[in-house]
Design an enzyme around this catalytic site. Structure first.
Site, PDB file in Angstrom:
ATOM      1  N   ARG A 142      31.659  36.738  35.033  1.00 12.29           N
ATOM      2  CA  ARG A 142      33.063  37.170  35.176  1.00 12.29           C
ATOM      3  C   ARG A 142      33.804  35.875  35.358  1.00 12.29           C
ATOM      4  O   ARG A 142      33.596  35.168  36.336  1.00 12.29           O
ATOM      5  CB  ARG A 142      33.208  38.097  36.394  1.00 12.29           C
ATOM      6  CG  ARG A 142      34.652  38.328  36.866  1.00 12.29           C
ATOM      7  CD  ARG A 142      35.470  39.113  35.854  1.00 12.29           C
ATOM      8  NE  ARG A 142      36.771  39.522  36.414  1.00 12.29           N
ATOM      9  CZ  ARG A 142      37.908  38.855  36.209  1.00 12.29           C
ATOM     10  NH1 ARG A 142      37.943  37.765  35.466  1.00 12.29           N
ATOM     11  NH2 ARG A 142      39.043  39.306  36.747  1.00 12.29           N
ATOM     12  N   HIS A 145      38.645  32.663  37.805  1.00 13.40           N
ATOM     13  CA  HIS A 145      39.965  33.290  37.901  1.00 13.40           C
ATOM     14  C   HIS A 145      40.448  33.324  39.346  1.00 13.40           C
ATOM     15  O   HIS A 145      39.716  32.957  40.267  1.00 13.40           O
ATOM     16  CB  HIS A 145      39.905  34.715  37.341  1.00 13.40           C
ATOM     17  CG  HIS A 145      39.140  35.676  38.219  1.00 13.40           C
ATOM     18  ND1 HIS A 145      37.777  35.682  38.291  1.00 13.40           N
ATOM     19  CD2 HIS A 145      39.552  36.650  39.077  1.00 13.40           C
ATOM     20  CE1 HIS A 145      37.371  36.617  39.137  1.00 13.40           C
ATOM     21  NE2 HIS A 145      38.438  37.219  39.642  1.00 13.40           N
ATOM     22  N   HIS A 147      43.641  35.620  42.001  1.00 17.18           N
ATOM     23  CA  HIS A 147      44.617  36.719  42.063  1.00 17.18           C
ATOM     24  C   HIS A 147      45.325  36.722  43.402  1.00 17.18           C
ATOM     25  O   HIS A 147      44.916  36.002  44.325  1.00 17.18           O
ATOM     26  CB  HIS A 147      43.953  38.073  41.793  1.00 17.18           C
ATOM     27  CG  HIS A 147      42.544  38.172  42.277  1.00 17.18           C
ATOM     28  ND1 HIS A 147      42.225  38.270  43.598  1.00 17.18           N
ATOM     29  CD2 HIS A 147      41.362  38.149  41.600  1.00 17.18           C
ATOM     30  CE1 HIS A 147      40.898  38.325  43.722  1.00 17.18           C
ATOM     31  NE2 HIS A 147      40.346  38.247  42.537  1.00 17.18           N
ATOM     32  N   GLU A 151      39.760  39.362  47.822  1.00 21.31           N
ATOM     33  CA  GLU A 151      38.687  40.116  47.170  1.00 21.31           C
ATOM     34  C   GLU A 151      37.465  40.151  48.079  1.00 21.31           C
ATOM     35  O   GLU A 151      36.982  39.116  48.523  1.00 21.31           O
ATOM     36  CB  GLU A 151      38.314  39.442  45.841  1.00 21.31           C
ATOM     37  CG  GLU A 151      37.036  39.988  45.207  1.00 21.31           C
ATOM     38  CD  GLU A 151      36.712  39.318  43.870  1.00 21.31           C
ATOM     39  OE1 GLU A 151      37.632  39.143  43.052  1.00 21.31           O
ATOM     40  OE2 GLU A 151      35.541  38.964  43.657  1.00 21.31           O
ATOM     41  N   HIS A 190      37.647  31.536  41.787  1.00 21.58           N
ATOM     42  CA  HIS A 190      36.209  31.793  41.950  1.00 21.58           C
ATOM     43  C   HIS A 190      35.590  32.244  40.639  1.00 21.58           C
ATOM     44  O   HIS A 190      36.301  32.611  39.695  1.00 21.58           O
ATOM     45  CB  HIS A 190      35.987  32.846  43.044  1.00 21.58           C
ATOM     46  CG  HIS A 190      36.798  34.093  42.879  1.00 21.58           C
ATOM     47  ND1 HIS A 190      38.101  34.194  43.329  1.00 21.58           N
ATOM     48  CD2 HIS A 190      36.508  35.299  42.315  1.00 21.58           C
ATOM     49  CE1 HIS A 190      38.570  35.389  43.059  1.00 21.58           C
ATOM     50  NE2 HIS A 190      37.634  36.094  42.432  1.00 21.58           N
ATOM     51  N   GLU A 215      42.961  44.922  38.002  1.00 25.49           N
ATOM     52  CA  GLU A 215      41.919  44.010  37.501  1.00 25.49           C
ATOM     53  C   GLU A 215      42.340  43.374  36.174  1.00 25.49           C
ATOM     54  O   GLU A 215      41.900  42.283  35.823  1.00 25.49           O
ATOM     55  CB  GLU A 215      40.607  44.794  37.362  1.00 25.49           C
ATOM     56  CG  GLU A 215      39.422  44.032  36.825  1.00 25.49           C
ATOM     57  CD  GLU A 215      38.919  42.888  37.704  1.00 25.49           C
ATOM     58  OE1 GLU A 215      39.294  42.832  38.895  1.00 25.49           O
ATOM     59  OE2 GLU A 215      38.178  42.049  37.177  1.00 25.49           O
TER      60      GLU A 215
END
Ligand SMILES: *[C@@H]1O[C@H](CO)[C@@H](O)[C@H](O)[C@H]1NC(C)=O
Ligand SMILES: *[C@@H]1O[C@H](CO)[C@@H](O)[C@H](O)[C@H]1NC(C)=O
Length: 433
Positions: A142, A145, A147, A151, A190, A215
């Site tokens: 993944r 990125h 945000h 998280e 991360h 997401e």
């Protein structure tokens, strides 16, 4: 105590069978105190009316109430939700929907894995917490990125390697297993990668401290660089444009790759490592044994970086129940790992609604709502109570009443001294059957 409770149930059951109202308030001792100003609550039990052990068509009928369905009938969904189709008579008024199965989420399939989410659009009651269920094949990534929400994650299966860098330029790399946690503060970039420990890769639950989290709108490394003029990228790194000939033209999001080598370490960092680890080995913690199950609680007192999410990993044996309680200020996002459960949300002003849950479902309980979580299946119920808070806390109905002057409790509930003596001054957390 036990005898008394059994005799009450038998009376109520008998009343049920003969279709007459239960002789509620019938006191086998000097229970009733003074003259009640309102009638007694019904003594009729409200057991779930069917479960997956019996094979028949469920109908919206409870005792003398209701009638069978004549029109179309979605039987599989009805069977999963006995307390919606034939609600307990104690349900009343309005409580927003508080159940979302990940099986109803739209899935995003990519080479190497998938991701499906639940946010406030799927379940409008869930204003403060959102969740994602993600799967990565061995080696799949993944992508790097960040945000705006924090998280938190619980690894469901396999093993995951994560990396991060904080605003002080301190880095972090760790590999964790099923039942372990990670937490990234808002904005901290991360990556997530499934190792090959399990040849199938890994699956995990992601929880975000904002119900509007999406997401699909995280900030991705490749998406960003595909939208910066090439000469600006070159100038930023003080390199020729040709050094960036191979950056992707659009985001990768999830993509296959080689599994990380066993001996991979964090890059040597002149600023040092992050002061508090971004992972926590919950799988290594011994659960606390309770009468009807077990519990493990982790919040920022032990997992220091986890400033907005606390968790209780709870098991409840068949017939046992997570006791009646509430969380003073904290919304709860519950995830069901194994088994079957029902919860009644009490929302004040007479509003109460009961929902049934299966493994893979989400429940949401707004702050201060009274609730219980009952194992309604024939196997162990395992769940995560995920609270949006730095410190896990709850108020136990049982403990509250045990620690209140008995005269006050009697004046409210008309219960006997013997009943009050049976209340627990310590929190049972999970009561037996
Ligand atoms: C949640 O996110 C929305 C949109 O990004 C933002 O407006 C809101 O302030 C956030 N809520 C909290 C409690 O951080
Ligand atoms: C399932 O339902 C049947 C019939 O109501 C009941 O006898 C049985 O105890 C239930 N099983 C469980 C595990 O609740």
């Amino acid at each position: 105590m036990v005898r008394l409770a059994t005799s009450h149930i038998l009376l109520a059951l008998a009343a049920c069978v003969y279709g007459v109202p239960a002789p509620t308030g019938t006191s086998t001792s000097s229970a009733a105190q003074g003259n009640p100003t309102v009638p007694y609550a019904s003594g009729n039990p409200n057991y779930p009316l069917w479960n997956d052990t019996i094979d028949y068509t469920p109908e919206p009928i409870r005792g003398k109430l209701g009638a069978n369905i004549l029109g179309p009938h979605n039987v599989p969904i009805a069977k999963e939700n006995p307390d919606l189709l034939a609600p307990p008579t104690t349900d009343n008024g309005n409580v927003m929907n508080a159940k979302w199965p990940f099986a109803l989420s739209h899935n995003l399939l990519k080479t190497g894995g998938w991701a499906r989410q639940q946010n406030v659009n799927e379940m409008p009651i869930a204003k403060e917490i959102a969740g994602v269920n993600m799967r990565l094949e061995a080696g799949a990534i993944r992508e790097l990125h960040w945000h705006t929400s924090a998280e938190w994650s619980y690894v469901l299966k396999g093993s995951m390697q994560i990396t991060a860098v904080n605003p002080d330029g301190q880095n972090y790399l760790a590999t964790i297993n099923a039942g372990d946690l990670w937490y990234f503060p808002p904005g901290v970039p991360h990556s997530l990668q499934a190792t090959a420990d399990d040849p199938e890769g890994a699956e995990f639950l992601l929880v975000f401290d904002n119900g509007t989290f999406n997401e699909g709108s995280t900030f991705l490394l490749t998406d960003w660089l595909a939208h910066v003029p090439k000469e600006v990228i070159a100038k930023n790194f003080q390199m020729p444009i040709s050094a960036f000939d191979h950056i992707p033209e659009h985001e990768l999001y999830i993509f296959p790759s080689n599994p990380p080598p066993d001996n991979r370490q964090a890059v040597e960092d002149p600023q040092g490592q992050v002061p508090d680890p971004y992972t926590y080995r919950l799988s290594q913690v011994q659960p606390r044994q309770l009468e009807g199950g077990t519990v493990k609680i982790v919040d920022s007192t032990t997992f220091k970086v986890s400033k907005t999410i606390a968790v209780a990993e709870v098991t409840v044996e068949p017939g046992a129940m997570r006791e009646l309680h509430w969380h003073p200020n904290e919304p709860e996002w519950t995830f069901f790992l194994e088994g079957n459960a029902r919860i009644t949300l009490f929302a004040a002003e007479g509003n109460a609604r009961t929902f049934d849950y299966q493994a893979g479902d989400i429940a949401y309980i707004p702050p201060a709502y009274g609730h219980y979580i009952e194992n309604t299946g024939s196997s162990t119920l395992k769940l995560l109570e995920i609270l949006r808070t730095d410190r896990f806390q709850d108020i136990s109905l049982n403990q509250w009443l045990a620690l209140t002057p008995p005269e006050l409790v009697k004046a409210h509930l008309g219960v006997s001294d013997e009943t009050i003596a049976g209340f627990s001054k310590t929190k049972p957390i999970v009561v037996g059957h």
